[in-house]
Motif scaffolding. Sequence first.
Motif, PDB file in Angstrom:
ATOM      1  N   GLU A   1      28.172 -12.002  42.244  1.00 23.04           N
ATOM      2  CA  GLU A   1      27.489 -11.858  40.954  1.00 23.04           C
ATOM      3  C   GLU A   1      26.045 -11.429  41.185  1.00 23.04           C
ATOM      4  O   GLU A   1      25.446 -11.741  42.213  1.00 23.04           O
ATOM      5  CB  GLU A   1      27.484 -13.204  40.208  1.00 23.04           C
ATOM      6  CG  GLU A   1      28.861 -13.821  39.990  1.00 23.04           C
ATOM      7  CD  GLU A   1      29.557 -13.264  38.763  1.00 23.04           C
ATOM      8  OE1 GLU A   1      28.961 -12.403  38.076  1.00 23.04           O
ATOM      9  OE2 GLU A   1      30.689 -13.698  38.491  1.00 23.04           O
ATOM     10  N   ASN A   2      25.480 -10.710  40.211  1.00 21.69           N
ATOM     11  CA  ASN A   2      24.039 -10.503  40.272  1.00 21.69           C
ATOM     12  C   ASN A   2      23.345 -11.665  39.572  1.00 21.69           C
ATOM     13  O   ASN A   2      23.995 -12.589  39.080  1.00 21.69           O
ATOM     14  CB  ASN A   2      23.642  -9.134  39.700  1.00 21.69           C
ATOM     15  CG  ASN A   2      23.941  -9.002  38.224  1.00 21.69           C
ATOM     16  OD1 ASN A   2      23.931  -9.980  37.473  1.00 21.69           O
ATOM     17  ND2 ASN A   2      24.221  -7.786  37.786  1.00 21.69           N
ATOM     18  N   THR A   3      22.047 -11.610  39.502  1.00 21.58           N
ATOM     19  CA  THR A   3      21.303 -12.783  39.018  1.00 21.58           C
ATOM     20  C   THR A   3      21.467 -13.033  37.531  1.00 21.58           C
ATOM     21  O   THR A   3      21.008 -14.061  37.026  1.00 21.58           O
ATOM     22  CB  THR A   3      19.811 -12.641  39.348  1.00 21.58           C
ATOM     23  OG1 THR A   3      19.324 -11.383  38.851  1.00 21.58           O
ATOM     24  CG2 THR A   3      19.589 -12.682  40.862  1.00 21.58           C
ATOM     25  N   MET A   4      22.153 -12.138  36.801  1.00 21.77           N
ATOM     26  CA  MET A   4      22.451 -12.410  35.397  1.00 21.77           C
ATOM     27  C   MET A   4      23.305 -13.665  35.254  1.00 21.77           C
ATOM     28  O   MET A   4      23.300 -14.303  34.199  1.00 21.77           O
ATOM     29  CB  MET A   4      23.172 -11.205  34.777  1.00 21.77           C
ATOM     30  CG  MET A   4      22.315  -9.965  34.642  1.00 21.77           C
ATOM     31  SD  MET A   4      20.959 -10.180  33.464  1.00 21.77           S
ATOM     32  CE  MET A   4      21.884 -10.196  31.921  1.00 21.77           C
ATOM     33  N   ILE A   5      24.037 -14.027  36.291  1.00 22.48           N
ATOM     34  CA  ILE A   5      24.897 -15.201  36.226  1.00 22.48           C
ATOM     35  C   ILE A   5      24.091 -16.471  35.966  1.00 22.48           C
ATOM     36  O   ILE A   5      24.619 -17.460  35.432  1.00 22.48           O
ATOM     37  CB  ILE A   5      25.728 -15.346  37.522  1.00 22.48           C
ATOM     38  CG1 ILE A   5      26.908 -16.294  37.337  1.00 22.48           C
ATOM     39  CG2 ILE A   5      24.857 -15.792  38.684  1.00 22.48           C
ATOM     40  CD1 ILE A   5      27.954 -15.804  36.394  1.00 22.48           C
ATOM     41  N   TYR A   6      22.811 -16.445  36.314  1.00 24.24           N
ATOM     42  CA  TYR A   6      21.980 -17.628  36.078  1.00 24.24           C
ATOM     43  C   TYR A   6      21.767 -17.887  34.584  1.00 24.24           C
ATOM     44  O   TYR A   6      21.364 -18.982  34.199  1.00 24.24           O
ATOM     45  CB  TYR A   6      20.632 -17.476  36.783  1.00 24.24           C
ATOM     46  CG  TYR A   6      20.727 -17.536  38.299  1.00 24.24           C
ATOM     47  CD1 TYR A   6      21.532 -18.491  38.921  1.00 24.24           C
ATOM     48  CD2 TYR A   6      20.013 -16.651  39.096  1.00 24.24           C
ATOM     49  CE1 TYR A   6      21.618 -18.549  40.303  1.00 24.24           C
ATOM     50  CE2 TYR A   6      20.102 -16.716  40.473  1.00 24.24           C
ATOM     51  CZ  TYR A   6      20.904 -17.667  41.076  1.00 24.24           C
ATOM     52  OH  TYR A   6      20.997 -17.726  42.445  1.00 24.24           O
ATOM     53  N   HIS A   7      22.044 -16.874  33.753  1.00 21.64           N
ATOM     54  CA  HIS A   7      21.939 -17.064  32.306  1.00 21.64           C
ATOM     55  C   HIS A   7      23.163 -17.795  31.749  1.00 21.64           C
ATOM     56  O   HIS A   7      23.122 -18.302  30.630  1.00 21.64           O
ATOM     57  CB  HIS A   7      21.779 -15.716  31.593  1.00 21.64           C
ATOM     58  CG  HIS A   7      20.505 -15.004  31.925  1.00 21.64           C
ATOM     59  ND1 HIS A   7      19.271 -15.496  31.580  1.00 21.64           N
ATOM     60  CD2 HIS A   7      20.270 -13.838  32.580  1.00 21.64           C
ATOM     61  CE1 HIS A   7      18.333 -14.666  31.986  1.00 21.64           C
ATOM     62  NE2 HIS A   7      18.917 -13.650  32.607  1.00 21.64           N
ATOM     63  N   THR A   8      24.253 -17.790  32.526  1.00 24.73           N
ATOM     64  CA  THR A   8      25.470 -18.504  32.106  1.00 24.73           C
ATOM     65  C   THR A   8      25.959 -19.348  33.282  1.00 24.73           C
ATOM     66  O   THR A   8      27.011 -19.052  33.869  1.00 24.73           O
ATOM     67  CB  THR A   8      26.569 -17.522  31.665  1.00 24.73           C
ATOM     68  OG1 THR A   8      26.797 -16.567  32.721  1.00 24.73           O
ATOM     69  CG2 THR A   8      26.175 -16.804  30.392  1.00 24.73           C
ATOM     70  N   PRO A   9      25.209 -20.374  33.657  1.00 21.69           N
ATOM     71  CA  PRO A   9      25.577 -21.183  34.837  1.00 21.69           C
ATOM     72  C   PRO A   9      26.957 -21.819  34.721  1.00 21.69           C
ATOM     73  O   PRO A   9      27.594 -22.122  35.732  1.00 21.69           O
ATOM     74  CB  PRO A   9      24.477 -22.240  34.893  1.00 21.69           C
ATOM     75  CG  PRO A   9      23.912 -22.299  33.499  1.00 21.69           C
ATOM     76  CD  PRO A   9      24.006 -20.901  32.987  1.00 21.69           C
TER      77      PRO A   9
END
Length: 248
Positions: free
Chosen positions: A30-38
């Motif tokens: 995943e790229n760091t956008m995944i941190y928006h939907t942990p």
Amino acid sequence: MENGEISYAGKYSAPDYERIVSANCGLAIENTMIYHTPEVKEQLEKFGIPVLVERSSYESDPLARMEWVKLYGILFDKEAEAETFFNEQVQRIRPLLGQDTTGKTAAFFSVTSNNLVTVRKSNDYVAKMIGMAGGEYVFSNLSDNGNNLATINLSLEEFYAGAKDADVLIYNSTIEGKIETTEQLLSKCPMLADFKAVQNGNVWCTTQSLFQESMELPDLILDMNRVLAAESSNAVNEDELKFLTHVS
């Protein structure tokens, strides 16, 4: 995808868990956008799928971004191939690194719909590519302003003060769309008519695929060098450019 070689498994924020699990997926990158939907990351891990968050976008050096190919070489047992590919790309721009600067200044920007100008921070990798290409980034003193974003929005007045006398303007098409003519540029921001680069016809636009091709960054650096080193835009052979097109 049409050939059945890869499958669509939903968005990062709403993956198709059933398809992913049934395919016996062994790793989620995943790229760091995944941190928006942990919760998505947590759910994948509950299914026994390890999640690797790829952080190449946080690298402030273009070569460091490219070097992430070595990680994929490790993951897919292609270490030697990845090392060779990376070294070949570095060698393409090595001759530029020992050359004198062109003495030219450049701005890299886009104009937003609410009359702000988006530019790169001074420590960003795009600013460093301009330096590697022999130019000087006009916004060399933009602070980090406390966030991890690579860009910062300036008022029209701030942009005017910093970039009016820039030798070269590079318009970033990936945010607000591509421009092909000076008229299109001025329709976004009429005050650009006063800019030195606009008056001299030295305005260039990026292709919209720019940020999806990080391993091709040497091509952009070479493009920038050709534009910066030329006596005028007419002296640039546009057939040699991959990521920049002239704004006529």
